[in-house]
Enzyme design. Structure first.
Site, PDB file in Angstrom:
ATOM      1  N   ARG A  99       0.823  -1.220   0.000  1.00  0.00           N
ATOM      2  CA  ARG A  99       0.000   0.000   0.000  1.00  0.00           C
ATOM      3  C   ARG A  99       0.849   1.258   0.000  1.00  0.00           C
ATOM      4  NH1 ARG A  99      -4.262  -1.935   4.544  1.00  0.00           N
ATOM      5  NH2 ARG A  99      -5.265  -3.594   3.369  1.00  0.00           N
ATOM      6  N   ASP A 137      -6.928  -2.896  -7.199  1.00  0.00           N
ATOM      7  CA  ASP A 137      -7.551  -3.522  -6.046  1.00  0.00           C
ATOM      8  C   ASP A 137      -7.729  -5.006  -6.335  1.00  0.00           C
ATOM      9  OD1 ASP A 137      -9.139  -2.713  -3.374  1.00  0.00           O
ATOM     10  OD2 ASP A 137     -10.202  -4.348  -4.382  1.00  0.00           O
ATOM     11  N   ARG A 156      -7.290  11.270  -5.530  1.00  0.00           N
ATOM     12  CA  ARG A 156      -8.478  10.504  -5.144  1.00  0.00           C
ATOM     13  C   ARG A 156      -9.673  11.426  -4.910  1.00  0.00           C
ATOM     14  NH1 ARG A 156     -12.504   8.677  -3.956  1.00  0.00           N
ATOM     15  NH2 ARG A 156     -13.024   6.909  -2.603  1.00  0.00           N
ATOM     16  N   TYR A 192     -14.765 -12.413   0.332  1.00  0.00           N
ATOM     17  CA  TYR A 192     -15.525 -11.202   0.000  1.00  0.00           C
ATOM     18  C   TYR A 192     -16.822 -11.550  -0.732  1.00  0.00           C
ATOM     19  CZ  TYR A 192     -11.564  -8.333   1.422  1.00  0.00           C
ATOM     20  OH  TYR A 192     -10.580  -7.729   2.153  1.00  0.00           O
ATOM     21  N   ARG A 197      -3.473   6.317   0.931  1.00  0.00           N
ATOM     22  CA  ARG A 197      -4.099   7.411   1.658  1.00  0.00           C
ATOM     23  C   ARG A 197      -3.175   8.156   2.618  1.00  0.00           C
ATOM     24  NH1 ARG A 197      -9.116   4.569   4.295  1.00  0.00           N
ATOM     25  NH2 ARG A 197      -7.654   2.819   4.305  1.00  0.00           N
TER      26      ARG A 197
END
Length: 340
Positions: free
Chosen positions: A23, A72, A36, A147, A27
């Protein structure tokens, strides 16, 4: 090109220890948040130009020794004929979970070049810009299945384990379709030019070792076996929370085993045999003061000194609350202490 990362993956001698972060594009970076803020997460993942921009940000800022494709793990699941949403504060959501024979039958195994061309285009754009290797990636079938079965993230994995134990035949059908999709997806990334591939098994650690050996590992082994037929790029397998699974993960077929922080890397090296290792600084360690953080980096490098090959990384993804300055401190310390 700086190929130190690739040499470490192959267990070859390197002048210093290469470093990248899971990552690393994300963020915690103001530069990422600026990009973003102009689009949705899914739109970002499907824009080759924007994905290229955010993939390059941490390379240009900190001097990491490898880049990882910005995407992703659930993008290929959407291509399997599923509706995928990302909700702020909740993460990924599949509004129609896959829990019945009908739902499994309706899944398709997509052609990755036809259904996810934006991923391959991003790879090609990045290869024109990068001076370090590019890592492509996917989720592992078990992790992806959680998921689909849970409808999103989970703490207890009730629906996943319920199908595993009550309906193992249906579970296998679901996992086989996900495996076929993932295998083709990674092969397409290699064809597009990815110079290494990482398989993320983020939820492997929720399984008992025997259940992991039956319900998760064979699908990873199948993907890696397929890849070996068409490419010789290094393959990294990361089973999060997988310290108890090492006797199994060493049989996956990967060149490199990614390690989380729950095991001392020296102890892991004693168990992994003829594998390079990747890891394994606790992401929370980046909140230490600089001197203590650098001391921990040096200790980890010392503990990993007997590895066949070592790629310095975190034991999981960098947290959004992390100061970018701490990422710079770690990269500089790894390079300095390991001899760059």
């Amino acid at each position: 090109m700086n190929d130190t990362f690739l040499k470490a993956c192959r267990g070859e001698k390197t002048d210093y220890t290469p470093v990248w972060f899971m990552r690393q594009a994300g963020r915690y970076l103001p530069e990422y948040r600026a990009v973003r803020g102009k689009t949705t997460f899914l739109e970002l993942c499907k824009s080759p130009e924007l994905c290229t921009e955010v993939t390059l940000q941490p390379i240009n800022l900190f001097g990491f020794d490898a880049a990882i494709l910005f995407s992703d793990i659930l993008i290929p699941m959407e291509a399997m004929n599923l509706k995928l949403e990302f909700h702020e504060g909740r993460g990924p959501v599949f509004p129609d979970p896959v829990r019945t024979q009908k739902a499994v039958d309706e899944l398709i195994v997509p052609d990755p070049d036809a259904t996810m061309p934006f991923v391959m285009e991003t790879i090609k754009l990045l290869l024109k810009e990068l001076k370090v290797p590019l890592i492509g990636f996917s989720g592992a079938p078990f992790t992806l299945a959680t998921y689909l079965l849970e409808g999103g993230s989970s703490k207890f994995f009730y629906e996943t384990k319920k199908m595993m134990f009550e309906s193992p035949v249906l579970y296998h059908e679901l996992l086989q379709k996900i495996t076929d999709c993932t295998s083709l997806y990674l092969q397409a990334q290699a064809r597009a030019g990815a110079q290494a591939l990482q398989i993320f098994d983020s939820w492997a650690g929720v399984l008992a070792p025997g259940d992991y050996a039956r319900f998760a590992l064979p699908y990873v082994q199948s993907i890696i076996k397929d890849l070996r037929q068409v490419t010789d790029v290094p393959i990294i397998y990361f089973a999060n929370n997988g310290s108890t699974l090492i006797p199994n993960t060493v049989t996956a077929g990967a060149d490199v085993l990614g390690l989380d922080w729950r095991i001392n890397i020296k102890d892991a090296i004693d168990k992994v045999g003829n594998h390079a290792v990747q890891g394994n600084l606790d992401p929370m360690a980046l909140f230490l003061p600089q001197e203590a953080l650098e001391k921990r980096v040096k200790q980890l490098l010392d503990d990993a000194s007997q590895a066949k090959g070592h790629i310095f990384n975190l034991g999981h993804g960098i947290l959004p609350q992390t100061s970018p300055d701490k990422a710079r401190i770690v990269v500089d310390a790894v390079h300095r202490f390991s001899g760059k």
